[in-house]
Every structure is written in structure tokens, then in C-alpha cells.
Design a protein around this motif. Structure first.
Motif, mmCIF file in Angstrom:
data_model
loop_
_atom_site.group_PDB
_atom_site.id
_atom_site.type_symbol
_atom_site.label_atom_id
_atom_site.label_comp_id
_atom_site.label_asym_id
_atom_site.label_seq_id
_atom_site.Cartn_x
_atom_site.Cartn_y
_atom_site.Cartn_z
ATOM 1 N N PHE A 151 0.761 -1.263 0.130
ATOM 2 C CA PHE A 151 -0.046 0.017 -0.064
ATOM 3 C C PHE A 151 0.954 1.247 0.046
ATOM 4 O O PHE A 151 0.730 2.375 -0.764
ATOM 5 C CB PHE A 151 -1.091 0.086 1.337
ATOM 6 C CG PHE A 151 -1.828 1.436 1.471
ATOM 7 C CD1 PHE A 151 -2.973 1.319 0.509
ATOM 8 C CD2 PHE A 151 -1.451 2.354 1.951
ATOM 9 C CE1 PHE A 151 -3.834 2.498 0.617
ATOM 10 C CE2 PHE A 151 -2.026 3.568 2.195
ATOM 11 C CZ PHE A 151 -3.210 3.497 1.422
ATOM 12 N N PHE A 152 1.949 1.269 0.962
ATOM 13 C CA PHE A 152 2.753 2.429 0.971
ATOM 14 C C PHE A 152 3.823 2.493 0.148
ATOM 15 O O PHE A 152 4.377 3.661 -0.161
ATOM 16 C CB PHE A 152 3.240 2.496 2.427
ATOM 17 C CG PHE A 152 2.061 2.972 3.306
ATOM 18 C CD1 PHE A 152 2.029 4.372 3.431
ATOM 19 C CD2 PHE A 152 1.639 2.245 4.465
ATOM 20 C CE1 PHE A 152 1.223 4.941 4.532
ATOM 21 C CE2 PHE A 152 0.610 2.749 5.408
ATOM 22 C CZ PHE A 152 0.379 3.997 5.313
ATOM 23 N N GLY A 153 4.207 1.213 -0.296
ATOM 24 C CA GLY A 153 5.427 1.209 -1.316
ATOM 25 C C GLY A 153 6.765 1.339 -0.748
ATOM 26 O O GLY A 153 7.589 1.950 -1.341
ATOM 27 N N PHE A 154 6.959 0.955 0.784
ATOM 28 C CA PHE A 154 8.150 1.084 1.283
ATOM 29 C C PHE A 154 8.829 -0.324 1.818
ATOM 30 O O PHE A 154 8.127 -1.274 1.594
ATOM 31 C CB PHE A 154 8.061 2.163 2.348
ATOM 32 C CG PHE A 154 6.771 1.920 3.281
ATOM 33 C CD1 PHE A 154 6.257 2.995 3.791
ATOM 34 C CD2 PHE A 154 6.684 0.593 4.039
ATOM 35 C CE1 PHE A 154 4.991 2.823 4.698
ATOM 36 C CE2 PHE A 154 5.634 0.597 4.967
ATOM 37 C CZ PHE A 154 4.993 1.521 5.381
ATOM 38 N N ASP A 155 9.961 -0.085 2.172
ATOM 39 C CA ASP A 155 10.640 -1.205 2.634
ATOM 40 C C ASP A 155 10.603 -1.425 3.843
ATOM 41 O O ASP A 155 9.567 -0.934 4.767
ATOM 42 C CB ASP A 155 12.019 -1.053 2.228
ATOM 43 C CG ASP A 155 12.736 0.171 2.923
ATOM 44 O OD1 ASP A 155 12.044 0.880 4.024
ATOM 45 O OD2 ASP A 155 13.785 0.587 2.676
ATOM 46 N N ASP A 156 11.250 -2.477 4.432
ATOM 47 C CA ASP A 156 11.227 -2.933 5.819
ATOM 48 C C ASP A 156 11.490 -1.760 6.882
ATOM 49 O O ASP A 156 10.584 -1.535 7.911
ATOM 50 C CB ASP A 156 12.065 -3.845 6.316
ATOM 51 C CG ASP A 156 11.746 -4.594 7.748
ATOM 52 O OD1 ASP A 156 10.476 -5.197 7.545
ATOM 53 O OD2 ASP A 156 12.307 -4.512 8.457
ATOM 54 N N SER A 157 12.249 -0.897 6.583
ATOM 55 C CA SER A 157 12.452 0.202 7.526
ATOM 56 C C SER A 157 11.141 1.233 7.534
ATOM 57 O O SER A 157 10.908 1.703 8.532
ATOM 58 C CB SER A 157 13.681 0.882 7.262
ATOM 59 O OG SER A 157 13.819 1.654 6.153
ATOM 60 N N GLY A 158 10.718 1.292 6.398
ATOM 61 C CA GLY A 158 9.413 2.335 6.252
ATOM 62 C C GLY A 158 8.364 1.574 7.056
ATOM 63 O O GLY A 158 7.605 2.518 7.681
ATOM 64 N N TYR A 159 8.081 0.417 6.920
ATOM 65 C CA TYR A 159 7.204 -0.561 7.583
ATOM 66 C C TYR A 159 7.482 -0.173 8.969
ATOM 67 O O TYR A 159 6.637 -0.008 9.956
ATOM 68 C CB TYR A 159 7.191 -1.859 7.180
ATOM 69 C CG TYR A 159 6.507 -2.660 8.207
ATOM 70 C CD1 TYR A 159 4.987 -2.892 7.648
ATOM 71 C CD2 TYR A 159 6.778 -3.388 9.204
ATOM 72 C CE1 TYR A 159 3.959 -3.416 8.405
ATOM 73 C CE2 TYR A 159 5.759 -4.094 9.897
ATOM 74 C CZ TYR A 159 4.559 -4.251 9.632
ATOM 75 O OH TYR A 159 3.741 -5.125 10.308
#
Length: 184
Positions: free
Chosen positions: A37-45
Motif C-alpha cells: 500500500f505504502f510502497g516502502f521497505d522494511d524500515s518504512g514499515y
């Protein structure tokens, strides 16, 4: 899920993200679904999980930002919006982030910020928008000046970056200044 606001520019779809949406996603979706949904990697999660678990709003301040989705690829490429939004005093701090180098210096953030400022002043009833940047961040400085922000001063040792307290340059834009620019 709450009603999402979608704003459009020539090349972007801006999808609203609020605290309640973040909580809803973390309460109902899998990690993979949230990352997609957000299009981010693990750090963004992990960053957003921490926001969900530890809070991102109080009785006075909150956040309201938009996921920037490139129309051509339909991929999230960044975010832009307001944090430390104080509805009582009609002010917020603007932030923006382009996730990958390939999207920088192509005018995407100029499109997004103009639209976000319009939304903030007309829909969120903001009177003052602040921006805090590092003195050496020339692209940010150009973006703010292009949008009519005024330098107010240096906030000494305002941000902690990699264990070092760094200064922030404070810029602001008032609603009447924004309205004047709109009529020119």
C-alpha cells in the motif's frame, strides 16, 4: 476504512494518510499488504508500525499527509503533508520526501507542495505553515522560496541526526501571503 481524499496534479495522485487510516491498516492488513500500500521497505514499515503502536497524535497535534503516487507507473514515490498539525492554533509543519534519486529534480515535489499548500490553507483551515530544513539542503531551500516561504531564523541544535544535534533553518508561509501569491 475512512473516506480517503485524493488530489491530482499533472503527474501525481496524492492519497491522504491520517492517523486513523494508519491504525486501520495495521489492525486489518498483513505486513506485506501494508508495505505494498505504502510502497516502502522494511524500515518504512517499522517506522509506521512505531507510529501505530506509540502514537502520532494528542488532543492538540496530529498529522495529515499524502502518499505521492506517480500516475504513469502507479507506484508510490514519496510523501508530502503536515505533521505537528495544531488545529486549535491553525498551524502545521510541512514535510516532504522523495524516496528514490530517480524521482528527484524532476518537479514532482513542486507539483505536490503547491497542491498540499492549497489543501492546507483551504481545507485544514491553516493560517501558518512552517518548514524546518538543514542549511545545506539547497533543493529544499529552492522549493520553499519558489512557494513564497520566508526565512525566520535558525533553531539551534533542533534535530538529532546520527547522534549529533543539528541546527534547523525555519521558514514560514502565512495564509494571507499564500492568498496574495494566488491572485498575482
Amino acid at each position: 476504512m475512512e473516506n480517503l481524499v485524493e488530489l491530482h496534479t499533472e503527474r501525481l495522485v496524492l492519497k491522504s494518510i491520517t492517523p486513523s487510516l494508519i491504525h486501520d491498516l495495521f489492525n486489518t492488513k498483513t505486513k506485506k499488504e501494508i508495505m505494498t500500500f505504502f510502497g516502502f521497505d522494511d524500515s518504512g514499515y517499522q517506522h509506521h508500525l512505531q507510529m501505530h503502536e506509540k502514537g502520532m497524535e494528542t488532543h492538540r497535534t496530529s498529522l495529515y499527509f499524502f502518499l505521492l503516487v506517480e500516475k504513469e507507473s502507479n507506484l508510490p514515490i514519496g510523501e508530502c503533508g503536515f505533521h505537528t498539525w495544531n488545529a486549535t492554533h491553525h498551524r502545521a509543519e510541512v514535510f516532504y520526501n522523495m524516496r528514490q534519486e530517480q524521482y528527484k529534480q524532476k518537479g514532482y515535489m513542486t507539483e505536490a507542495l503547491e497542491t498540499i499548500l492549497t489543501f492546507g490553507f483551504t481545507q485544514l483551515n491553516l493560517h501558518r505553515v512552517e518548514a524546518l530544513i538543514a542549511a545545506e539542503n539547497t533543493p529544499s531551500l529552492k522549493l520553499l522560496v519558489r512557494n513564497g516561504f520566508t526565512f525566520e531564523g535558525t533553531m539551534r541544535e533542533d534535530y538529532l541526526v546520527d547522534g549529533i544535534q543539528e541546527d534547523s533553518e525555519c521558514y514560514s508561509l502565512l495564509k494571507w501571503e499564500w492568498e496574495k501569491r494566488q491572485s498575482e
